[in-house]
Design a protein around this motif. Structure first.
Motif, PDB file in Angstrom:
ATOM      1  N   ASN A 283     -21.401  45.132  29.144  1.00 42.15           N
ATOM      2  CA  ASN A 283     -20.425  44.370  29.472  1.00 42.15           C
ATOM      3  C   ASN A 283     -20.333  43.154  28.593  1.00 42.15           C
ATOM      4  O   ASN A 283     -19.456  42.071  28.446  1.00 42.15           O
ATOM      5  N   GLY A 284     -21.420  42.790  27.609  1.00 39.87           N
ATOM      6  CA  GLY A 284     -21.603  41.689  26.749  1.00 39.87           C
ATOM      7  C   GLY A 284     -20.518  41.780  25.731  1.00 39.87           C
ATOM      8  O   GLY A 284     -19.811  40.842  25.421  1.00 39.87           O
ATOM      9  N   CYS A 285     -20.142  43.115  25.311  1.00 36.99           N
ATOM     10  CA  CYS A 285     -19.338  43.208  24.216  1.00 36.99           C
ATOM     11  C   CYS A 285     -17.851  42.876  24.906  1.00 36.99           C
ATOM     12  O   CYS A 285     -16.993  42.459  24.207  1.00 36.99           O
ATOM     13  N   GLU A 286     -17.612  43.360  25.986  1.00 35.56           N
ATOM     14  CA  GLU A 286     -16.323  43.239  26.620  1.00 35.56           C
ATOM     15  C   GLU A 286     -15.931  41.653  26.749  1.00 35.56           C
ATOM     16  O   GLU A 286     -14.999  41.280  26.530  1.00 35.56           O
ATOM     17  N   LEU A 287     -17.088  40.928  26.913  1.00 33.82           N
ATOM     18  CA  LEU A 287     -16.696  39.320  27.139  1.00 33.82           C
ATOM     19  C   LEU A 287     -16.227  39.036  25.982  1.00 33.82           C
ATOM     20  O   LEU A 287     -15.401  38.107  25.974  1.00 33.82           O
ATOM     21  N   GLU A 288     -16.965  39.171  24.923  1.00 32.10           N
ATOM     22  CA  GLU A 288     -16.453  38.793  23.535  1.00 32.10           C
ATOM     23  C   GLU A 288     -15.268  39.314  23.202  1.00 32.10           C
ATOM     24  O   GLU A 288     -14.199  38.494  22.714  1.00 32.10           O
TER      25      GLU A 288
END
Ligand code: SF4
Length: 177
Positions: free
Chosen positions: A56-61
């Motif tokens: 979910n790190g990529c989703e946050l960005e």
């Protein structure tokens, strides 16, 4: 308690201030994407996203692109809820075995022409999850990928640059200046 309350009123926050985003660079990037999308498609660009197993790190960005600061809809870029309305498929994370079929079905549900962007190091080749019993591998092991935007995670600006690079590449192949 009274002391804590007093200290919280008299002291500033203990966290470091967030770096100031470069508004001019953002506007320039987003306008380039919009221009390229209009040249190629004659309209705005619709993006469908699939989280194939990310942390979910990529989703946050990526979700930051829709917040009040980036506000990408003003540039004709929008995320859509159905693959049938999408031009571009963005995929994050390594592809887990549980998500393989969902990713394939999403890809096949999109009308042509369509493009796939693998966002993040995990999407490129599995990243830190490579070799896991639960993962198939990178996105290109499941559906054809047109562009990899690497980073763990890639910043919103990097994602925009990726969209510009993709549309520029597509226009070049089609002989569009
Ligand atoms: S690239 Fe980094 S932020 Fe993105 S899903 Fe993998 S570990 Fe998470």
């Amino acid at each position: 308690m009274r002391r804590t309350l007093f200290e919280s009123l008299t002291h500033g926050p203990l966290t470091e201030p967030a770096p100031k985003p470069d508004e001019a660079a953002l506007a320039e990037l987003a306008e380039s994407v919009q221009r390229a999308a209009r040249v190629r498609l004659g309209r705005s660009l619709s993006i469908r996203h699939v989280d194939a197993g990310s942390c979910n790190g990529c989703e946050l960005e990526m979700h930051a692109l829709s917040n009040a600061f980036y506000d990408l809809e003003r540039f004709g870029l929008r995320f859509v809820a159905s693959p049938r309305h999408a031009d571009v498929l963005t995929v994050t994370g390594p592809v887990t075995k549980n998500m393989r079929e969902a990713l394939q079905r999403t890809y096949h549900a999109m009308p042509d022409p369509k493009w796939v962007i693998a966002l993040g190091t995990c999407a490129a080749a599995g990243g830190i999850f490579a070799g896991s019993y639960a993962c198939v591998g990178g996105v290109s092991d499941v559906v054809p990928v047109d562009l990899h935007v690497r980073g763990c995670p890639p910043s919103p600006n990097e994602i925009l640059k990726g969209l510009i690079a993709l549309l520029g590449h597509v226009n070049g192949k089609a002989g569009i200046p």
